[in-house]
Scaffold this active site. Structure first.
Site, PDB file in Angstrom:
ATOM      1  N   LYS A  77       0.779  -1.235   0.000  1.00 48.80           N
ATOM      2  CA  LYS A  77       0.000   0.000   0.000  1.00 48.80           C
ATOM      3  C   LYS A  77       0.814   1.290   0.000  1.00 48.80           C
ATOM      4  O   LYS A  77       0.338   2.325  -0.473  1.00 48.80           O
ATOM      5  CB  LYS A  77      -0.946   0.000   1.206  1.00 48.80           C
ATOM      6  CG  LYS A  77      -2.153  -0.913   1.053  1.00 48.80           C
ATOM      7  CD  LYS A  77      -3.252  -0.224   0.265  1.00 48.80           C
ATOM      8  CE  LYS A  77      -4.557  -0.989   0.324  1.00 48.80           C
ATOM      9  NZ  LYS A  77      -5.665  -0.258  -0.281  1.00 48.80           N
ATOM     10  N   ASP A 120      -7.984  -0.010   6.741  1.00 53.55           N
ATOM     11  CA  ASP A 120      -8.146  -1.286   7.440  1.00 53.55           C
ATOM     12  C   ASP A 120      -6.792  -1.754   7.972  1.00 53.55           C
ATOM     13  O   ASP A 120      -6.702  -2.793   8.611  1.00 53.55           O
ATOM     14  CB  ASP A 120      -8.724  -2.344   6.495  1.00 53.55           C
ATOM     15  CG  ASP A 120     -10.196  -2.086   6.192  1.00 53.55           C
ATOM     16  OD1 ASP A 120     -10.970  -1.980   7.145  1.00 53.55           O
ATOM     17  OD2 ASP A 120     -10.549  -1.986   5.009  1.00 53.55           O
TER      18      ASP A 120
END
Length: 399
Positions: A77, A120
């Site tokens: 990410k 998350d």
């Protein structure tokens, strides 16, 4: 092994038209990769050939991109968050992204900025990492039920981390509200009306991993994959990576499959209907990184135009993938893959052991000539749960 049946719903994309997007092209991906290559510690993550698993499953080759080895952050990410923050700073201080360096920008920034995001786990960690590299502040909000280990990983990078009592999508809205009240910059990988520039940059940053994979495939003597399985939450990674791959190979030459948990299958439902469909509720899937109920409109456009199929599957499919990758056949390399990272491999294994194997293989156009690319987007970012699945047999394939 005996046959067993896991829930795998496959929907053909009746809205496929093969139109590519200039926003998510090879040129844009290579610009993002040029930026990433200047970061200390950059190296392409490995692309492994799982030859013995491929032979067992009756296909030519499975190639898995292991993003657990990305900058020591255990997930891909940061590719999006770091690139978006760099582009944001270049715009603010009138700099050229091709000349950007972390050291230079530190001396350029006149006052500390605060970057806010919802996560998350992995995206927030990437934003916190980038903010730390730049000497800036980060505030990260997480939905209810977030694993403590993922919270602590963000805190260790010097960011503030708050777990809300809301689901992911409601937490995104809350983050926007608080950021506007405080004058913070929101770095979010989903888009909405009036907020598209930063998520576009994030998706372009994700495509670095695809540019690496294509280069690695070429070095292996592989002209192209026949299939790619891309897991999706809001669809930012899936859209950014697929946009790149169809620009390189052509949408009609690639059988692309978007995979989601059944408890958060907003893109599957959107694919069936041909327009965005949101999913509400707690979305209590083990695939925490995919527990998103509202598609990113930017990613959705790419997936609607270019994805071949959409899959909605039960959590046990991801757990199967974690065990298969963590306990490899023969000389295949071991890949430690988390819940959201392993679901693509889990689909392949679940199809092989399904009582309707032949029909599912035919539906997915898988055969002995298939070369399948899968992305393990994360390692054991929740090590406790990883061991519960892989060691203790949580979410078994058979009951």
């Amino acid at each position: 092994m005996s046959a067993f049946s896991l829930k795998i719903d496959i929907a053909d994309n009746r809205y496929f038209n093969g139109e590519t997007s200039p926003l998510f092209s090879r040129r844009q991906a290579q610009q993002a990769r040029h930026f990433h290559q200047k970061i200390t510690g950059y190296q392409p993550t490995p692309l492994y050939a799982l030859k013995e698993l491929s032979a067992l499953l009756g296909i030519k080759n499975i190639l898995i991109k292991d993003e657990s080895q990305r900058f020591g952050l255990n997930a891909f990410k940061m590719l999006g968050g770091s690139y978006a923050i760099a582009r944001l700073l270049c715009e603010k201080y009138q700099l050229n992204i091709n000349d950007f360096s972390f050291d230079t920008i530190k001396t350029t920034i006149k006052e500390k900025m605060t970057f806010a995001t919802t996560t998350d786990g992995n995206h927030g960690r990437g934003v916190a990492w980038a903010a730390k590299q730049l000497g800036q502040n980060a505030v990260v909000y997480m939905p209810k039920g977030s694993a403590q280990e993922r919270v602590e990983a963000i805190l260790k990078l010097g960011a503030e981390c708050i777990v809300t009592d809301m689901n992911y999508d409601d937490t995104v809205r809350y983050t926007m509200k608080v950021a506007q009240e405080n004058g913070w910059e929101v770095v979010q990988d989903t888009a909405w009306e009036g907020y598209t520039k930063i998520p576009t940059w994030i998706m372009q940053g994700y495509a670095t991993l695809a540019d690496e994979a294509v280069e690695q495939l070429t070095s292996m003597g592989i002209s192209r994959p026949t299939h790619v399985f891309l897991q999706a939450g809001v669809g930012a990674m899936a859209g950014g990576v697929l946009g790149y791959l169809v620009d390189v190979y052509g949408a009609s030459n690639l059988h692309s499959v978007v995979v989601e948990p059944e408890l958060a299958d907003c893109l599957y439902r959107s694919g069936v209907k041909g327009q965005i469909v949101n999913v509400g509720g707690d979305m209590a899937t083990i695939m925490a990184g995919l527990a998103c109920g509202e598609p990113n409109p930017l990613g959705w456009e790419v997936l609607r135009n270019c994805a071949t199929q959409f899959i909605s599957c039960q959590d046990a499919v991801a757990a199967l993938g974690m065990r298969v990758l963590g306990n490899p056949l023969g000389h295949d390399p071991r890949v430690i893959s988390g819940e959201s990272g392993a679901v693509g491999t889990g689909i392949l294994a679940a199809v092989h052991y399904h009582p309707q194997r032949d029909a599912l293989m035919q539906k997915l156009k898988l055969d002995r000539d298939s070369v399948v690319l899968v992305i393990s987007t994360e390692g054991d970012t929740d090590a406790k749960h990883y061991r519960e699945v892989v060691w203790e047999g949580k979410h078994p394939a058979t009951r």
